[in-house]
Design an enzyme around this catalytic site. Structure first.
Site, mmCIF file in Angstrom:
data_model
loop_
_atom_site.group_PDB
_atom_site.id
_atom_site.type_symbol
_atom_site.label_atom_id
_atom_site.label_comp_id
_atom_site.label_asym_id
_atom_site.label_seq_id
_atom_site.Cartn_x
_atom_site.Cartn_y
_atom_site.Cartn_z
ATOM 1 N N CYS A 2 0.845 -1.176 0.000
ATOM 2 C CA CYS A 2 0.000 0.000 0.000
ATOM 3 C C CYS A 2 0.891 1.241 0.000
ATOM 4 O O CYS A 2 1.978 1.230 0.567
ATOM 5 C CB CYS A 2 -0.954 0.119 1.190
ATOM 6 S SG CYS A 2 -2.079 -1.261 1.342
ATOM 7 N N ARG A 27 3.302 -0.122 -5.159
ATOM 8 C CA ARG A 27 3.129 -0.707 -3.832
ATOM 9 C C ARG A 27 1.809 -1.464 -3.693
ATOM 10 O O ARG A 27 1.556 -2.094 -2.673
ATOM 11 C CB ARG A 27 3.195 0.387 -2.764
ATOM 12 C CG ARG A 27 4.480 1.166 -2.768
ATOM 13 C CD ARG A 27 4.440 2.289 -1.761
ATOM 14 N NE ARG A 27 4.502 1.774 -0.413
ATOM 15 C CZ ARG A 27 5.627 1.507 0.240
ATOM 16 N NH1 ARG A 27 6.785 1.740 -0.326
ATOM 17 N NH2 ARG A 27 5.607 1.036 1.455
ATOM 18 N N TRP A 84 -2.966 -2.595 -1.640
ATOM 19 C CA TRP A 84 -2.723 -4.016 -1.912
ATOM 20 C C TRP A 84 -3.483 -4.745 -0.819
ATOM 21 O O TRP A 84 -3.136 -4.667 0.356
ATOM 22 C CB TRP A 84 -1.233 -4.309 -1.834
ATOM 23 C CG TRP A 84 -0.868 -5.675 -2.317
ATOM 24 C CD1 TRP A 84 -0.646 -6.061 -3.610
ATOM 25 C CD2 TRP A 84 -0.650 -6.848 -1.507
ATOM 26 N NE1 TRP A 84 -0.318 -7.392 -3.658
ATOM 27 C CE2 TRP A 84 -0.308 -7.899 -2.384
ATOM 28 C CE3 TRP A 84 -0.704 -7.117 -0.148
ATOM 29 C CZ2 TRP A 84 -0.029 -9.188 -1.953
ATOM 30 C CZ3 TRP A 84 -0.430 -8.408 0.293
ATOM 31 C CH2 TRP A 84 -0.100 -9.427 -0.604
ATOM 32 N N ASN A 110 -0.942 2.251 5.767
ATOM 33 C CA ASN A 110 -0.122 1.211 5.148
ATOM 34 C C ASN A 110 0.396 0.330 6.279
ATOM 35 O O ASN A 110 1.033 0.836 7.207
ATOM 36 C CB ASN A 110 1.052 1.873 4.400
ATOM 37 C CG ASN A 110 2.135 0.888 3.987
ATOM 38 O OD1 ASN A 110 3.290 1.242 3.892
ATOM 39 N ND2 ASN A 110 1.770 -0.345 3.730
ATOM 40 N N GLY A 111 0.074 -0.975 6.195
ATOM 41 C CA GLY A 111 0.547 -1.885 7.236
ATOM 42 C C GLY A 111 -0.539 -2.871 7.609
ATOM 43 O O GLY A 111 -1.526 -3.036 6.877
ATOM 44 N N GLU A 489 16.801 -16.681 -11.186
ATOM 45 C CA GLU A 489 16.337 -15.306 -11.440
ATOM 46 C C GLU A 489 15.652 -15.230 -12.810
ATOM 47 O O GLU A 489 14.644 -14.550 -12.966
ATOM 48 C CB GLU A 489 17.515 -14.326 -11.334
ATOM 49 C CG GLU A 489 17.176 -12.872 -11.599
ATOM 50 C CD GLU A 489 16.101 -12.270 -10.690
ATOM 51 O OE1 GLU A 489 15.683 -12.915 -9.714
ATOM 52 O OE2 GLU A 489 15.655 -11.146 -10.997
ATOM 53 N N LYS A 493 11.761 -14.088 -13.071
ATOM 54 C CA LYS A 493 11.392 -12.923 -13.886
ATOM 55 C C LYS A 493 10.289 -13.306 -14.865
ATOM 56 O O LYS A 493 9.299 -12.608 -15.021
ATOM 57 C CB LYS A 493 12.638 -12.459 -14.637
ATOM 58 C CG LYS A 493 12.858 -11.030 -14.832
ATOM 59 C CD LYS A 493 13.301 -10.178 -13.684
ATOM 60 C CE LYS A 493 12.617 -10.363 -12.389
ATOM 61 N NZ LYS A 493 13.190 -9.745 -11.264
ATOM 62 N N GLU A 496 6.836 -14.061 -13.081
ATOM 63 C CA GLU A 496 6.118 -12.955 -12.432
ATOM 64 C C GLU A 496 5.512 -11.968 -13.418
ATOM 65 O O GLU A 496 4.447 -11.429 -13.156
ATOM 66 C CB GLU A 496 6.960 -12.241 -11.374
ATOM 67 C CG GLU A 496 8.118 -11.440 -11.880
ATOM 68 C CD GLU A 496 8.871 -10.734 -10.751
ATOM 69 O OE1 GLU A 496 10.091 -10.616 -10.862
ATOM 70 O OE2 GLU A 496 8.236 -10.295 -9.783
ATOM 71 N N HIS A 512 16.995 -36.632 -13.211
ATOM 72 C CA HIS A 512 16.562 -37.234 -11.939
ATOM 73 C C HIS A 512 15.087 -36.969 -11.653
ATOM 74 O O HIS A 512 14.651 -37.094 -10.515
ATOM 75 C CB HIS A 512 17.436 -36.716 -10.794
ATOM 76 C CG HIS A 512 18.874 -37.096 -10.956
ATOM 77 N ND1 HIS A 512 19.322 -38.380 -10.848
ATOM 78 C CD2 HIS A 512 19.957 -36.350 -11.279
ATOM 79 C CE1 HIS A 512 20.623 -38.424 -11.071
ATOM 80 N NE2 HIS A 512 21.033 -37.192 -11.342
ATOM 81 N N LYS A 614 5.494 -4.237 -5.103
ATOM 82 C CA LYS A 614 6.958 -4.175 -5.071
ATOM 83 C C LYS A 614 7.536 -4.294 -3.667
ATOM 84 O O LYS A 614 8.491 -4.996 -3.436
ATOM 85 C CB LYS A 614 7.425 -2.873 -5.722
ATOM 86 C CG LYS A 614 8.931 -2.879 -5.926
ATOM 87 C CD LYS A 614 9.360 -1.895 -6.949
ATOM 88 C CE LYS A 614 10.845 -2.011 -7.211
ATOM 89 N NZ LYS A 614 11.193 -3.240 -7.937
#
Ligand code: F6R
Length: 619
Positions: A2, A27, A84, A110-111, A489, A493, A496, A512, A614
């Site tokens: 947020c 955010r 968010w 925010n939190g 990575e 990438k 996402e 395997h 993010k």
């Protein structure tokens, strides 16, 4: 997650808040909202009847913008929020700002309020009606419940009741020219400009207006008016704070002509790598260099690296390079697991925390756990003044500048550089590297920006190849040794931003188990930057080709296309030669571009992938 922003000043707060929210949308983007204070003319009793106007909308900020365009608002004070969702689904009613039921106090948060259920229960028992399912509404309701004409007293009382984390922007109708703010475990800055003052979750939100900011500490209260900003501690005593000047230019938080922030940030990497290497050059009188010289690896028996997501992936590369160069045991732990595993760390351990934002809740918790166990802590962080940067014993800053796209690129690349630098320094300290070899490593690092530029000049080939890969349902990334350290990575990438399922494996591991998933519908991206292992990775490539897969080979190992039956199924992207240790810094550029173009070809919202934010400030 947020993002919150507030403004009080001479200008109309509405466009200022909306443009700030655009910079904070990374955010969270489930909904957005704004509250402004509107003032009426005095009535016959010479009273001012002020009221709040709140506009909030589920969905992207553009939905809120449309409402505000249809019914424009003008006010010199306001607060805004981009959400968010954590408690309560994304909906208009669950969006912020939240109000007390008497509409006297408006709050953005925010939190996470961990004891919101108990608080809500108590307020419900007192007959207070709630409009939303959020934990945040409890703050507004509680504030109104305690409010007795003294808003500062109210803020202190509310803070004493809340458990969890918060950054709050608060407006009260009875003080229509004043903004209040307080934080605990979530970031908040106060910005000062010629035309007014701001609160915000992050610097880019205010960068267009000012580069003069205060970083708020836990349980400090900020009181903002048009021309003044004052700070108080939780006992309501005035405190003095140091103003900071941000060196980022306002353009650094703009797209600069690129279609997406992610592409712009990929393209910035030559500059980022150069600046980051230059910030730690031996003999330099810089903050980073001073920190490096304070750390003596002889004081430690082992290093533990802990981080989340891509920052964790940087740690995996770091382990490979550090262990090889310095022969010191390195563990890499997910920060979300660290404190639950009874970590084996003590005063002889150096715990390295890696974080772009410096605000990731799990990484903060790991940092605090490591400190409580007596370990020395070193953070590698991008955002100056962030919690992790401030709380670690030592902090090295990456010189990436503001990173806006949710998928990290340039900050990751800068993290790798600082891990190479630490490897070189510790190797010298432990007598494994001579001064000449150390200089040579720095010289080689300084060639990386040009080599990255060479890759960025091949984007057409990567774009063309990515456009042919859009239909794959599953993509495997394989590598051996140093290449195996960077494939996670590449895989992260891709998944996402393009929503394509992908996995990262060591080349030798396919047989395997995972090879059972290899069919004609699979694409395998294989890395080959280790000459001594070229034959081995090519055997793995042949194994997947003989099961029908197509292969994209990325690397600097000489690969001849003899147009044989195997080669017909391999596409090759050549990358410049560098020392094997540093090859992840070049491979990752191709992997980032590949993911970017797969997602772009699918027409996806690359900078704001679904369900992600993010800065992950919840556990
Ligand atoms: C992936 C990504 C995330 C972050 C992770 C940690 O592209 O951006 O996986 O790397 O959330 O964030 P920071 O580095 O801010 O601690």
């Amino acid at each position: 997650m947020c993002g919150i922003i507030g403004y009080v000043g001479k200008e109309n707060a509405v466009p200022i808040i909306v443009s700030g929210l655009k910079k904070l949308e990374y955010r969270g983007y489930d909904s957005a909202g704004i509250a402004v204070c509107l003032k009426s003319e005095k009535n016959e009793k010479d009273e001012l009847k002020n009221w709040f106007k709140v506009v909030k909308q589920k969905g992207r900020l553009s939905a809120l913008e449309k409402c505000l365009q249809a019914k424009p608002l003008i006010s010199s004070i306001g607060i805004g929020h981009t959400r968010w969702a954590t408690h309560g689904e994304p909906s208009d009613v669950n969006s912020h700002p939240h109000m007390g039921s008497k509409n006297k106090i408006a709050v953005v948060h925010n939190g996470i309020i961990e004891n919101y259920r108990q608080l809500k229960e108590r307020l419900l028992n007192k007959g207070i009606e709630f409009a939303s399912q959020t934990d945040s509404e409890v703050i507004a309701q509680l504030a109104e419940y305690y409010y007795n004409g003294d808003i500062m007293e109210t803020v202190v009382k509310v803070a004493s009741r809340l458990e969890g984390s918060y950054a709050l922007g608060i407006m009260c109708l009875e003080q229509p020219d004043t903004l209040y703010a307080i934080r605990k475990d979530n970031p908040l800055i106060v910005g000062l400009s010629e035309h007014g003052n701001f609160i915000a979750s992050d610097v880019p939100a205010v960068l267009k207006h000012t580069n003069r900011v205060y970083y708020m500490e836990d349980e400090e209260i900020a009181v903002l008016n048009r021309d003044t900003v004052e700070f108080f501690n939780i006992d309501k005593e005035p405190i003095q704070k140091q103003i900071e000047t941000i060196t980022w230019s306002p353009d650094s938080a703009e797209k600069g002509g690129y279609r997406h922030f992610m592409l712009k940030e990929i393209m910035e990497q030559p500059r980022v790598v150069r600046d980051t290497v230059q910030s730690v050059l031996p003999g330099l009188n810089s903050e980073n260099r001073t920190v490096i010289e304070k750390i003596n690896i002889g004081d430690y028996d082992k290093i533990v690296v802990t981080a989340c997501g891509s920052a964790y992936n940087a740690g995996i590369v770091g382990k490979h390079v550090l262990e090889k160069m310095c022969r010191i045991p390195i563990e890499v732990d997910l920060a979300s697991e660290f404190r639950y595993k009874s970590p084996l760390v003590d005063s002889r351990t150096l715990v390295v925390l890696i974080s772009q934002s410096g605000e990731t809740a799990d990484t903060i918790a790991a940092l605090r756990e490591a400190k409580s166990l007596g370990a020395a802590t070193l953070s590698i962080v991008n955002v100056v003044g962030s919690t992790i940067a401030k709380e670690a014993d030592f902090t090295l800053y990456t010189s990436a500048g503001p990173e806006i796209a949710v998928a990290t690129t340039k900050a990751f690349t800068a993290q790798l550089i600082l891990l190479y630098v630490l490897s070189a320094e510790f190797a010298v300290q432990s007598g494994r590297l001579s001064g000449e070899e150390h200089r040579w490593l720095f010289d080689e690092m300084l060639t990386l920006p040009d080599k990255i530029t060479q890759i960025l000049e091949q984007t057409d080939d990567i774009q063309k190849y990515a456009s042919e890969c859009v239909g794959y349902k599953s993509i495997f990334f394989i590598g051996r040794n140093i290449d195996y350290s960077i494939v996670p990575e590449g895989s992260l990438k891709l998944k996402e931003i393009s929503y394509v399922h992908s996995e990262a494996y060591a080349g030798g591991e396919l047989k395997h188990g995972p090879i059972s998933l290899i069919t004609e519908d699979a694409l395998v991206v294989a890395l080959s930057n280790s000459e001594r292992l070229f034959g081995k990775i090519m055997s793995n490539v042949e194994q997947v080709i003989s099961r029908g897969a197509k292969v994209l080979l990325i690397g600097n190992c000489p690969y001849e296309d003899d147009s044989g039956p195997v080669c017909a199924k391999i596409s090759h992207i050549d990358i410049p030669q560098t020392l094997e240790y540093f090859s992840p810094s070049l491979s990752v550029i191709v992997l980032q571009l590949f993911s970017y173009y797969v997602a772009a070809n699918k027409g996806l919202d690359i900078d704001k992938p679904r369900n992600l934010a993010k800065s992950v400030t919840v556990e």
